[in-house]
Scaffold this motif. Structure first.
Motif, PDB file in Angstrom:
ATOM      1  N   ALA A  12       5.366  -5.559  -6.554  1.00 56.78           N
ATOM      2  CA  ALA A  12       4.979  -5.341  -5.156  1.00 56.78           C
ATOM      3  C   ALA A  12       3.805  -4.383  -5.056  1.00 56.78           C
ATOM      4  O   ALA A  12       2.882  -4.593  -4.256  1.00 56.78           O
ATOM      5  CB  ALA A  12       6.173  -4.815  -4.360  1.00 56.78           C
ATOM      6  N   MET A  13       3.793  -3.343  -5.862  1.00 58.66           N
ATOM      7  CA  MET A  13       2.674  -2.391  -5.829  1.00 58.66           C
ATOM      8  C   MET A  13       1.386  -3.065  -6.305  1.00 58.66           C
ATOM      9  O   MET A  13       0.312  -2.817  -5.750  1.00 58.66           O
ATOM     10  CB  MET A  13       3.000  -1.172  -6.685  1.00 58.66           C
ATOM     11  CG  MET A  13       4.088  -0.277  -6.101  1.00 58.66           C
ATOM     12  SD  MET A  13       3.619   0.446  -4.496  1.00 58.66           S
ATOM     13  CE  MET A  13       2.498   1.741  -5.036  1.00 58.66           C
ATOM     14  N   ASP A  14       1.497  -3.925  -7.312  1.00 56.00           N
ATOM     15  CA  ASP A  14       0.312  -4.658  -7.774  1.00 56.00           C
ATOM     16  C   ASP A  14      -0.231  -5.560  -6.670  1.00 56.00           C
ATOM     17  O   ASP A  14      -1.455  -5.651  -6.451  1.00 56.00           O
ATOM     18  CB  ASP A  14       0.644  -5.502  -9.011  1.00 56.00           C
ATOM     19  CG  ASP A  14       0.798  -4.661 -10.265  1.00 56.00           C
ATOM     20  OD1 ASP A  14       0.335  -3.511 -10.270  1.00 56.00           O
ATOM     21  OD2 ASP A  14       1.403  -5.166 -11.237  1.00 56.00           O
ATOM     22  N   LEU A  15       0.682  -6.236  -5.949  1.00 54.62           N
ATOM     23  CA  LEU A  15       0.252  -7.148  -4.891  1.00 54.62           C
ATOM     24  C   LEU A  15      -0.332  -6.387  -3.697  1.00 54.62           C
ATOM     25  O   LEU A  15      -1.322  -6.811  -3.099  1.00 54.62           O
ATOM     26  CB  LEU A  15       1.430  -8.024  -4.438  1.00 54.62           C
ATOM     27  CG  LEU A  15       1.895  -9.062  -5.462  1.00 54.62           C
ATOM     28  CD1 LEU A  15       3.206  -9.703  -5.028  1.00 54.62           C
ATOM     29  CD2 LEU A  15       0.818 -10.129  -5.664  1.00 54.62           C
ATOM     30  N   LEU A  16       0.294  -5.262  -3.355  1.00 52.83           N
ATOM     31  CA  LEU A  16      -0.261  -4.454  -2.263  1.00 52.83           C
ATOM     32  C   LEU A  16      -1.626  -3.896  -2.637  1.00 52.83           C
ATOM     33  O   LEU A  16      -2.516  -3.772  -1.787  1.00 52.83           O
ATOM     34  CB  LEU A  16       0.704  -3.322  -1.907  1.00 52.83           C
ATOM     35  CG  LEU A  16       1.991  -3.745  -1.192  1.00 52.83           C
ATOM     36  CD1 LEU A  16       2.905  -2.554  -0.991  1.00 52.83           C
ATOM     37  CD2 LEU A  16       1.682  -4.421   0.146  1.00 52.83           C
ATOM     38  N   ASP A  17      -1.802  -3.583  -3.909  1.00 55.93           N
ATOM     39  CA  ASP A  17      -3.108  -3.132  -4.373  1.00 55.93           C
ATOM     40  C   ASP A  17      -4.129  -4.269  -4.231  1.00 55.93           C
ATOM     41  O   ASP A  17      -5.275  -4.043  -3.821  1.00 55.93           O
ATOM     42  CB  ASP A  17      -3.004  -2.667  -5.827  1.00 55.93           C
ATOM     43  CG  ASP A  17      -4.306  -2.060  -6.328  1.00 55.93           C
ATOM     44  OD1 ASP A  17      -4.936  -1.284  -5.592  1.00 55.93           O
ATOM     45  OD2 ASP A  17      -4.705  -2.373  -7.461  1.00 55.93           O
ATOM     46  N   MET A  18      -3.709  -5.485  -4.552  1.00 53.78           N
ATOM     47  CA  MET A  18      -4.606  -6.638  -4.456  1.00 53.78           C
ATOM     48  C   MET A  18      -5.081  -6.861  -3.027  1.00 53.78           C
ATOM     49  O   MET A  18      -6.248  -7.221  -2.792  1.00 53.78           O
ATOM     50  CB  MET A  18      -3.903  -7.894  -4.970  1.00 53.78           C
ATOM     51  CG  MET A  18      -4.813  -9.102  -5.109  1.00 53.78           C
ATOM     52  SD  MET A  18      -3.918 -10.671  -5.148  1.00 53.78           S
ATOM     53  CE  MET A  18      -3.689 -10.985  -3.408  1.00 53.78           C
ATOM     54  N   VAL A  19      -4.179  -6.650  -2.049  1.00 51.65           N
ATOM     55  CA  VAL A  19      -4.559  -6.877  -0.645  1.00 51.65           C
ATOM     56  C   VAL A  19      -5.048  -5.592   0.024  1.00 51.65           C
ATOM     57  O   VAL A  19      -5.270  -5.557   1.237  1.00 51.65           O
ATOM     58  CB  VAL A  19      -3.393  -7.493   0.168  1.00 51.65           C
ATOM     59  CG1 VAL A  19      -2.994  -8.834  -0.419  1.00 51.65           C
ATOM     60  CG2 VAL A  19      -2.201  -6.546   0.260  1.00 51.65           C
ATOM     61  N   GLY A  20      -5.229  -4.528  -0.762  1.00 51.80           N
ATOM     62  CA  GLY A  20      -5.818  -3.297  -0.247  1.00 51.80           C
ATOM     63  C   GLY A  20      -4.894  -2.428   0.570  1.00 51.80           C
ATOM     64  O   GLY A  20      -5.359  -1.653   1.418  1.00 51.80           O
ATOM     65  N   LEU A  21      -3.580  -2.496   0.304  1.00 53.29           N
ATOM     66  CA  LEU A  21      -2.623  -1.750   1.135  1.00 53.29           C
ATOM     67  C   LEU A  21      -1.636  -0.920   0.321  1.00 53.29           C
ATOM     68  O   LEU A  21      -0.557  -0.595   0.815  1.00 53.29           O
ATOM     69  CB  LEU A  21      -1.854  -2.724   2.046  1.00 53.29           C
ATOM     70  CG  LEU A  21      -2.666  -3.373   3.166  1.00 53.29           C
ATOM     71  CD1 LEU A  21      -1.852  -4.450   3.857  1.00 53.29           C
ATOM     72  CD2 LEU A  21      -3.135  -2.327   4.171  1.00 53.29           C
ATOM     73  N   VAL A  22      -1.988  -0.578  -0.900  1.00 55.26           N
ATOM     74  CA  VAL A  22      -1.054   0.201  -1.714  1.00 55.26           C
ATOM     75  C   VAL A  22      -0.762   1.550  -1.062  1.00 55.26           C
ATOM     76  O   VAL A  22       0.336   2.105  -1.224  1.00 55.26           O
ATOM     77  CB  VAL A  22      -1.613   0.357  -3.152  1.00 55.26           C
ATOM     78  CG1 VAL A  22      -2.799   1.311  -3.177  1.00 55.26           C
ATOM     79  CG2 VAL A  22      -0.521   0.803  -4.117  1.00 55.26           C
ATOM     80  N   ASN A  23      -1.693   2.077  -0.293  1.00 55.64           N
ATOM     81  CA  ASN A  23      -1.467   3.368   0.379  1.00 55.64           C
ATOM     82  C   ASN A  23      -0.532   3.256   1.576  1.00 55.64           C
ATOM     83  O   ASN A  23      -0.141   4.272   2.165  1.00 55.64           O
ATOM     84  CB  ASN A  23      -2.802   3.971   0.819  1.00 55.64           C
ATOM     85  CG  ASN A  23      -3.529   3.114   1.838  1.00 55.64           C
ATOM     86  OD1 ASN A  23      -3.447   1.886   1.782  1.00 55.64           O
ATOM     87  ND2 ASN A  23      -4.242   3.733   2.760  1.00 55.64           N
ATOM     88  N   LYS A  24      -0.182   2.024   1.961  1.00 47.04           N
ATOM     89  CA  LYS A  24       0.749   1.798   3.075  1.00 47.04           C
ATOM     90  C   LYS A  24       2.133   1.375   2.587  1.00 47.04           C
ATOM     91  O   LYS A  24       2.953   0.937   3.399  1.00 47.04           O
ATOM     92  CB  LYS A  24       0.188   0.710   4.001  1.00 47.04           C
ATOM     93  CG  LYS A  24      -1.149   1.042   4.657  1.00 47.04           C
ATOM     94  CD  LYS A  24      -1.014   2.150   5.673  1.00 47.04           C
ATOM     95  CE  LYS A  24      -2.308   2.371   6.431  1.00 47.04           C
ATOM     96  NZ  LYS A  24      -2.204   3.459   7.438  1.00 47.04           N
TER      97      LYS A  24
END
Length: 361
Positions: free
Chosen positions: A118-130
């Protein structure tokens, strides 16, 4: 990968949404589905993963007819993910939990594995900080990007997008389309119902134009947008490239007009400078130049071959020159001439016509 034969969907005897849909989608293709409202685009997409039960026909995915009553729907829907207009996030779960929940519950993934993915995917869509935020803390564009990450967490082979930007403010559209472009570059098979024509042209391998419940015409983006063969396709393509206004008096809604201009320009990825120039020109014309001797018709046309915008303004019942009218604001006329690459005035019966051209920036 996907073969559709004679697909139909009838909701009532007098409501036939899909009549006879036939198509093939190969692995790695990006198919944009366009057409007028009410022609079955979203219903077709929902039939592909059985969110709607087709009335008749075949949908064959990797050699398996998914309309077979014995088909494993849960397995099918893991293979074919879907992203909806309105995000459908779980509002009681954090962003990271939204992306983790499917892999843990349906794929049997450990929470540690699901968290890392999930963290990898959120990083891909630019939202790891959320990751630890709640859905109601996010903008519409951010919510849609989370929805895409959640879809990807199930490792689908195909993703269906049902107008993924239609519920978004225009300022948020580009951030979602950017993620979809990234997936296209990675070779993901996708079918996208969209009204973003510039995006469809850029990202698609093929375009399906739907009309009256069938795939009326299909082809490459160049074939559909530049050389459509059938009358309904030609009419649709010509219509979407034109923004029209009719003004009857000086009490027009400038804010609504500017919003429509902004949306229209975004479809063709025009720079902010072009948007502001166009808005300024229209405002100067309507406020300080046109004499309001009758109705005013304004057509704004996107012309890709000429790389810009053509503006045609018709002032009804006007017998004198508008641009040489001493009562018109001279500064406004100079602004219009300064911002346009070409300005000319002609006459047609009792109407005056002003044509302008702005180059795409």
């Amino acid at each position: 990968m996907i073969t559709v034969n004679h697909l139909s969907k009838v909701f009532a005897p007098d409501l036939v949404v899909l009549k006879d849909v036939n198509c093939e989608i190969a692995k790695g293709e990006v198919i944009s589905i366009i057409g007028p409202s009410g022609t079955g685009k979203s219903t077709f997409l929902r039939c592909l993963n059985r969110l709607e039960q087709p009335t008749s026909g075949e949908i064959i995915i990797d050699g398996e007819n998914i309309l077979n009553p014995k088909v494993d729907l849960a397995r099918l829907r893991m293979k074919m993910g879907m992203v909806f207009q309105n995000f459908n996030l779980f509002n009681h779960l954090s962003i990271i939990e939204n992306v983790m929940v499917g892999p843990v519950r349906l794929l049997g993934m450990s929470r540690e594995q699901a968290y890392a993915q999930a963290m990898d995917l959120l990083d891909m869509v630019g939202l790891v900080n959320k990751a630890n935020a709640m859905p109601d803390e996010l903008s519409g564009g951010q919510k849609q990007r989370v929805a895409i990450a959640r879809c990807l967490s199930m490792k689908p082979e195909i993703i269906l997008f049902d107008e993924p930007t239609s519920a978004l403010d225009p300022t948020m559209v580009s951030e979602v389309l950017s993620v979809i472009r990234q997936l296209a570059r990675q070779g993901m098979t996708m079918a996208i119902v969209t009204h973003e024509m510039k995006f469809a042209r850029d990202v698609s391998t093929r375009i399906f134009f739907m009309n009256e419940g069938i795939i009326y015409e299909e082809g490459t983006p160049v074939e559909i947008f530049d050389h459509p063969k059938k009358p309904a396709t030609q009419a649709f393509i010509n219509r979407i490239r034109t923004l029209e206004f009719e003004v009857t008096d000086r009490h027009y809604d400038l804010h609504a007009m500017n919003g429509q201009i902004e949306n229209f320009c975004r479809k063709y990825a025009l720079a902010e400078q072009t948007v502001h120039t166009l808005q300024l020109l229209i405002e100067e014309l309507l406020t300080n130049v046109l004499p309001y001797t009758g109705k005013i018709h304004i057509d704004i046309n996107f012309t890709e071959k000429e790389c810009g915008l053509d503006i045609c303004c018709i002032q009804e019942n006007c017998r004198f020159s508008i641009l040489d009218n001493p009562q018109a604001d001279e500064l406004s006329i100079q602004i219009i001439k300064g911002y346009c690459d070409k300005v000319e005035e002609t006459a047609d019966d009792n109407n005056k016509i002003i044509r302008m051209h702005i180059r795409k920036r």
